[in-house]
Design a protein around this motif. Structure first.
Motif, PDB file in Angstrom:
ATOM      1  N   CYS A  78      27.549  27.728  11.495  1.00  0.00           N
ATOM      2  CA  CYS A  78      28.744  28.168  11.602  1.00  0.00           C
ATOM      3  C   CYS A  78      28.810  29.387  12.192  1.00  0.00           C
ATOM      4  N   HIS A  79      29.758  29.778  12.718  1.00  0.00           N
ATOM      5  CA  HIS A  79      30.244  30.980  13.482  1.00  0.00           C
ATOM      6  C   HIS A  79      31.046  31.936  12.563  1.00  0.00           C
ATOM      7  N   MET A  80      30.684  33.169  12.253  1.00  0.00           N
ATOM      8  CA  MET A  80      31.387  34.033  11.491  1.00  0.00           C
ATOM      9  C   MET A  80      32.088  35.066  12.258  1.00  0.00           C
ATOM     10  N   HIS A  81      33.347  35.016  12.514  1.00  0.00           N
ATOM     11  CA  HIS A  81      34.170  36.022  13.213  1.00  0.00           C
ATOM     12  C   HIS A  81      33.995  37.389  13.064  1.00  0.00           C
ATOM     13  N   GLU A  82      33.662  37.841  11.924  1.00  0.00           N
ATOM     14  CA  GLU A  82      33.404  39.249  11.560  1.00  0.00           C
ATOM     15  C   GLU A  82      32.027  39.449  11.329  1.00  0.00           C
TER      16      GLU A  82
END
Length: 202
Positions: free
Chosen positions: A153-157
């Motif tokens: 996954c990618h974490m925007h923050e």
């Protein structure tokens, strides 16, 4: 390499911290969830974390949830940045026949939940949490040696300083003691994809 310097993001009433063992006794009606589908927001689970700006590493831990007995009782790994940006992976008790091995990623206040059913007889689970800049991989294992991918996954923050560690909670009217052992941080076990540039420090 990172040191295991844990601090409480949210401290429970009952816990034990030893050099090679952490235990957290959950309180009823504690959870982490934001909005999606259920529409409610819960943000009161105890969270014990390490803070770092390191861009490439893996964190491993063994969880023992033998005492889980009520629907949704859970414990596992977490990266809690703030109430609207976090991820977690755990086994959630369902009933005497089965439970859910799953993960939740919450970006900008909306949670998802990816699960698979496993037997209720499973009482321990290993996790490996790996970071590559602002992308993350969560894996699980029944022996601490052979890991299977749960999600990428990618974490925007999640590009700068982060906090990660362990959590436990009981969303319904329940309490149990979660035990965490074999905690360690290693070089990143989640290697660059074929054709991807290597880590800056390699």
């Amino acid at each position: 390499m990172l040191q295991l310097a844990f601090t409480w993001t949210r401290q429970p009433k009952a816990y034990s911290l030893e050099a090679d063992r952490i235990s957290i006794t959950t309180e009823p009606h504690t959870d982490l969830w934001q909005r999606t589908y259920y529409h409610f927001r819960n943000d009161n689970a105890p969270v014990l974390q390490i803070e770092t700006e390191e861009k490439f590493f893996s964190f491993l831990v063994k969880t023992d949830f033998t005492g889980a007995h009520q629907r949704f009782d859970q414990c596992g790994i977490v990266m809690y940045l703030d109430s609207e940006n976090w991820l977690k992976a755990s086994v959630e008790y369902e009933n005497e026949r089965f439970q859910h091995l799953g993960s939740v990623v919450t970006n900008h206040g909306y949670s998802d939940w990816a699960t698979t059913v496993i037997p209720a007889a499973v009482k321990t689970m290993w996790y490996r949490f790996s970071r590559r800049e602002d992308d993350y991989c969560v894996e699980c294992s029944d022996d601490g040696e052979h890991f299977s991918q749960m999600r990428v996954c990618h974490m925007h923050e999640g590009a700068g300083k982060i906090r990660f560690g362990v959590y436990a909670c009981s969303p319904e009217d329940s309490s149990f003691t979660a035990v965490f052992t074999d905690l360690r941080v290693t070089e990143c076990a989640w290697k660059a994809h074929d054709g991807q540039q290597p880590d800056a420090n390699e």
